[in-house]
Write an enzyme that holds these catalytic residues in place. Structure first.
Site, mmCIF file in Angstrom:
data_model
loop_
_atom_site.group_PDB
_atom_site.id
_atom_site.type_symbol
_atom_site.label_atom_id
_atom_site.label_comp_id
_atom_site.label_asym_id
_atom_site.label_seq_id
_atom_site.Cartn_x
_atom_site.Cartn_y
_atom_site.Cartn_z
ATOM 1 C CG ASP A 118 -1.958 1.081 0.894
ATOM 2 O OD1 ASP A 118 -1.994 1.811 0.229
ATOM 3 O OD2 ASP A 118 -2.795 1.119 2.157
ATOM 4 N N GLY A 384 -3.591 5.729 16.890
ATOM 5 C CA GLY A 384 -3.674 4.537 17.818
ATOM 6 C C GLY A 384 -4.871 3.667 17.020
ATOM 7 C CG HIS A 409 3.055 3.259 11.122
ATOM 8 N ND1 HIS A 409 3.610 2.207 11.866
ATOM 9 C CD2 HIS A 409 2.168 2.830 10.351
ATOM 10 C CE1 HIS A 409 2.702 1.210 11.389
ATOM 11 N NE2 HIS A 409 1.868 1.689 10.465
ATOM 12 N N GLY A 412 0.923 -0.549 16.213
ATOM 13 C CA GLY A 412 1.485 -1.625 15.696
ATOM 14 C C GLY A 412 0.556 -2.928 16.223
#
Lengths: 486, 122
Positions: A118, A384, A409, A412
């Site tokens: 992506d 988040g 980023h 996770g």
């Protein structure tokens, strides 16, 4: 309507949950939040592998093969200084998600696996002129209106279709093309990484299949972990920086998380195929085929980089068109569509950047896969999971020396989508979120549970690592009110 | 998805039908039958299978097609010629975005059967 009548085939899903995949004692501690696997760990490593993490979070990271993948990345030709993983790292295809690797532009490689399928998956945050108390009575209406305005879900096309020269114009000019068509402001472009258009994009290196997959996908969110989320500023860590970003307590914000949709996936698939065939010619041998790569300074490398930039521009145009749709939704619900872009960042991308390596300055191809650029003074957006908080930070000088100007980023994943489907129930999850005052509008229950908050790591802990490491400093924390997803 | 087949042809066929089943196609009661010709060359059997599935997946996305069978006119470890048979789908329940090399390894088990794992990006 009938479901397909295809004969049933036994499908075994492959899981490795709850096993430790790396021996923690093999890690050397560099500082409070930084761990290293030295180059001597494996014969084929060209540089050490480094992981930004708290001691507690390391136990999450070693539950999958992300560290083994990071070591594999450290073997790639031309890699500079270290292969890096952020605290949100988890297993990806070839490279770990939450990984950064920089390659010498002259002697190193470019790898689609280091960018992700992506391409330019990313996030943007908008601020409204409204406060939390203004929107609380309208959450359900806002949720329904956003769901109607922003097409989402599997195979759902957008309101606009772009073909031929019209699509090529988007691939070349990205978000600026949306400005030319009336879907953006100059201010939007000024607050987008690279102003929403990479100059090296070339549609000639994008296949007709990719163009066909993407022709009606602009302005659509897709499924998976993509979302539009309305929230508010819950906590301010740095009042001066918050003010500069136009943010104050209870200010309503909108997060948009999506990427280049099927278009970017097809670009990645096409060029991985080309690279797999070309690698023997360049005598590149790999420990994992998902690391497929070619020299950056090669015909195949240049063509992929040009196609990747076209996909990145497609993604910026996509987030910009969704911004227009979100503004329409706000106009319908509040008669006020005034939403200003705070910033837009890519977190799946490769960029040519210059760094000091020892006494010399070098041009590097910085691969960020599930990693956000964190240049000094630049907003760093860390969403988040649904139901937990998100953060806005500011990149710091230390990021240039410590992490090729990069940060984490997101929270996770700590659990695969398959496992999340087994562990969570859509109705219970909706109830749980409702108790927290969060209205969710999702296209499918299956998609909803895949993104359950417990399928993700603790975003507060992840962000604290980059904050304490000095890579990026916390400015504000956002709490969700409405989550819309495919 | 873990796939096994007594022959390479069976492995490729079941991989295709498994992928289509995972994509969960929806069609109207009256299906319009269609055929697609595919010819591919790849570096080895694993690459050939991944390329074959990706080619079919791209057609599923661009032309909304779902496949019910495949006839191989030729199939070796590095090349194939095939006709896909299927119908026009109205939509899919699952968004398979790409077929990856993650854990893919077409090989023969001790029993002589062909096997591999295929991981889809969803």
């Amino acid at each position: 309507m009938n479901r397909s009548g295809i004969a049933p085939i036994r499908i075994d899903t492959v899981l490795r949950e709850n096993k430790l995949m790396f021996d923690l004692s093999r890690l050397e501690r560099v500082s409070a939040c930084l761990w290293e696997i030295p180059k001597s760990f494996r014969d084929d490593m060209r540089v050490p592998a480094r992981i930004y993490s708290s001691e507690a979070m390391l136990k999450e990271i070693v539950r999958d093969r992300s560290i083994e993948q990071l070591i594999n990345v450290a073997t790639l030709p031309g890699i500079a200084l270290w292969a890096l993983a952020m605290p949100d790292a988890h297993e990806g295809y070839g490279f770990p998600v939450g990984g950064i690797a920089a390659f010498d532009a002259q002697h190193g490689v470019i790898s689609p696996g280091g960018i992700g399928y992506d391409i330019n998956c990313g996030v943007r945050v908008l601020r409204s002129s409204l406060k939390k108390e203004d929107v609380l009575p309208h959450l359900r209406n806002l949720s329904r209106t956003l769901f109607a305005e922003v097409p989402s879900g599997v195979g759902r096309g957008g309101r606009l279709a772009f073909r031929g020269p019209d699509l090529d114009a988007v691939l070349v000019r990205g978000a600026r093309r949306m400005f030319e068509l009336g879907y953006a402001t100059e201010d939007d472009l000024a607050h987008t990484e690279s102003e929403g258009a990479l100059p090296g994009a070339d549609p000639a290196f994008v296949s007709e299949q990719a163009k066909s997959r993407g022709h009606d996908q602009l302005g659509t969110m897709g499924a998976g972990n993509h979302f539009v989320e309305v929230g508010y500023v819950e906590q301010i860590f740095d009042a001066e920086a918050a003010e500069k970003l136009g943010l104050c307590a209870d200010r309503v914000t909108v997060l948009i998380h999506t990427g280049s949709r099927g278009f970017g996936h097809q670009v990645a698939t096409d060029h991985i195929r080309v690279m797999n065939r070309a690698m023997p010619r360049y005598k590149i041998e790999l420990p994992d085929r998902e690391l497929a790569c070619v020299p950056f300074d090669s015909e195949e490398g240049r063509q992929y980089f040009a196609a990747m930039q076209a996909a990145a521009n497609f993604a910026w145009a996509n987030r910009q068109l969704i911004t227009h749709e979100v503004r329409e939704a706000f106009r319908k619900v509040f008669s006020d569509g005034a939403l200003s872009l705070v910033y837009d960042v890519a977190h799946n991308i490769a960029k040519l950047e210059e760094y000091r390596i020892g006494p010399v300055s070098k041009r590097l191809v910085v691969h960020r896969k599930g990693a956000t650029r964190a240049f000094p003074g630049q907003p760093v957006l860390i969403p988040g999971s649904m139901g937990t908080t998100s953060y806005i930070l500011l990149g710091q000088q230390a990021s240039l020396e410590a992490s090729f100007g990069s940060s984490c980023h997101g929270a996770g994943r700590r659990m695969s989508r398959t496992q999340a489907r087994k562990d969570f129930n859509p109705a219970a999850l909706r109830d749980d979120l409702a108790k927290q005052g969060i209205v969710v509008n999702a296209g499918s229950g299956r998609g909803l549970v895949e993104e359950a908050p417990l399928a993700y790591k603790d975003v507060d802990a992840v962000v604290n690592v980059v904050h304490e490491a000095g890579i990026a400093k916390k400015v504000v924390r956002l709490r969700p009110l409405v989550v819309v997803k495919g | 998805m873990r796939v096994t087949g007594a022959t390479l042809e069976e492995l490729f066929r079941d991989s295709l039908l498994g992928m289509v089943a995972l994509a969960d196609p929806v069609s109207s009661a009256e299906r319009r039958a269609l055929r697609r010709e595919i010819a591919l060359e790849s570096g080895d059997a694993t690459a050939l299978l991944v390329d074959f599935l990706n080619e079919a997946l791209a057609l599923m996305h661009t032309d909304r097609e779902a496949y019910t069978d495949v006839a191989f006119h030729s199939l070796a470890e590095r090349s194939l010629q095939a006709t896909l048979e299927g119908y026009r789908a109205e939509s899919f329940g699952e968004d398979i975005k790409a077929v990856t090399y993650h854990e893919a390894d077409v090989n023969r088990a001790a029993t002589g059967a062909w096997e591999t794992i295929i991981v889809f990006d969803i």
